[in-house]
Design an enzyme around this catalytic site. Structure first.
Site, PDB file in Angstrom:
ATOM      1  CG  HIS B   7      -0.094   0.008   2.527  1.00 39.58           C
ATOM      2  ND1 HIS B   7       0.149  -1.063   3.158  1.00 39.58           N
ATOM      3  CD2 HIS B   7       0.251   1.173   3.342  1.00 39.58           C
ATOM      4  CE1 HIS B   7       0.581  -0.868   4.333  1.00 39.58           C
ATOM      5  NE2 HIS B   7       0.782   0.372   4.538  1.00 39.58           N
ATOM      6  CG  HIS B  79       3.808   4.478   5.657  1.00 36.30           C
ATOM      7  ND1 HIS B  79       3.199   4.792   6.595  1.00 36.30           N
ATOM      8  CD2 HIS B  79       3.542   3.025   5.257  1.00 36.30           C
ATOM      9  CE1 HIS B  79       1.939   3.923   6.598  1.00 36.30           C
ATOM     10  NE2 HIS B  79       2.393   2.795   6.016  1.00 36.30           N
ATOM     11  CD  GLU B 130       3.593  -0.953   7.466  1.00 36.23           C
ATOM     12  OE1 GLU B 130       2.949  -0.167   6.875  1.00 36.23           O
ATOM     13  OE2 GLU B 130       3.156  -1.443   8.425  1.00 36.23           O
TER      14      GLU B 130
END
Lengths: 134, 134
Positions: B7, B79, B130
């Site tokens: 994502h 992010h 991440e």
């Protein structure tokens, strides 16, 4: 209306180092750099299984990336690109919803040779959004 | 090593307005908000054909998104999340390449119930990355 996420573009202060990092530390498939003089950038595409990361580095004195790197010397995420089927229909729908299109509102030919538009980041949660007709 | 882009997370100052904009102006599939009290965020997932956009809004007084929105009142890309098969092997490879892992270096359970780690943005071209084990 919007389709796939075509790419996430990350402006980097050192294209060689960033490419090597994605290749070696992150183990990704990294393509050779391509100069895009019409867009004032040198681009490295990183191929992920479902989308691309586009590393951007300034090319020439009028590069749109120069100002971004001045504000963000370590680099940073520059924009996201969503695919659309019909860029003129997309533009008209977005304008009807009060979103501003950057420039003169007419699509330009983007780095992939396809028509693109950019939306004003202030209208899109501080996010520069590119639309690309595919 | 890295796999799919799981994502792109975008912090937004008004979750309802941002959701409505993606639903109506951009015609995307927008899910209902989910509170994630362990992560100090309320999240809205936008499903694109190949990945997800994750709208983030602060939840509680210690939300990690509060400071970001103070610096970026219009919102912004917060992010990107890359998938990995084995988060401990990924961590060790990244550390061996000089990249810093945030926190104590041990994976935490992320918003999707899976182990995650974050890499230091200064080591990653100004980009908060991440990693999520899938």
């Amino acid at each position: 209306m919007i389709g796939r996420l075509n790419h996430v573009a990350i402006a980097v202060p050192d294209l060689e180092a960033a490419s090597e990092q994605y290749r070696t530390a992150l183990g990704a498939k990294v393509n050779p750099p391509q100069d895009e003089p019409d867009h004032g950038v040198t681009v490295v595409f990183i191929e992920l299984p479902n989308t691309k990361i586009e590393l951007l580095y300034p090319l020439g004195d009028n590069s749109p990336i120069l100002g971004f790197l001045e504000k963000n010397p370590s680099g940073g995420i520059h924009h996201v690109c969503y695919e659309v089927d019909d860029i003129l229909a997309a533009r008209d729908q977005l304008k009807a919803n009060g979103l501003r299109v950057l420039g003169n509102g007419e699509p330009k030919i983007g780095a992939h040779g396809k028509p693109v538009l950019f939306l004003h980041p202030k209208d899109m949660n501080g996010t520069l959004v590119e639309l690309e007709q595919v």
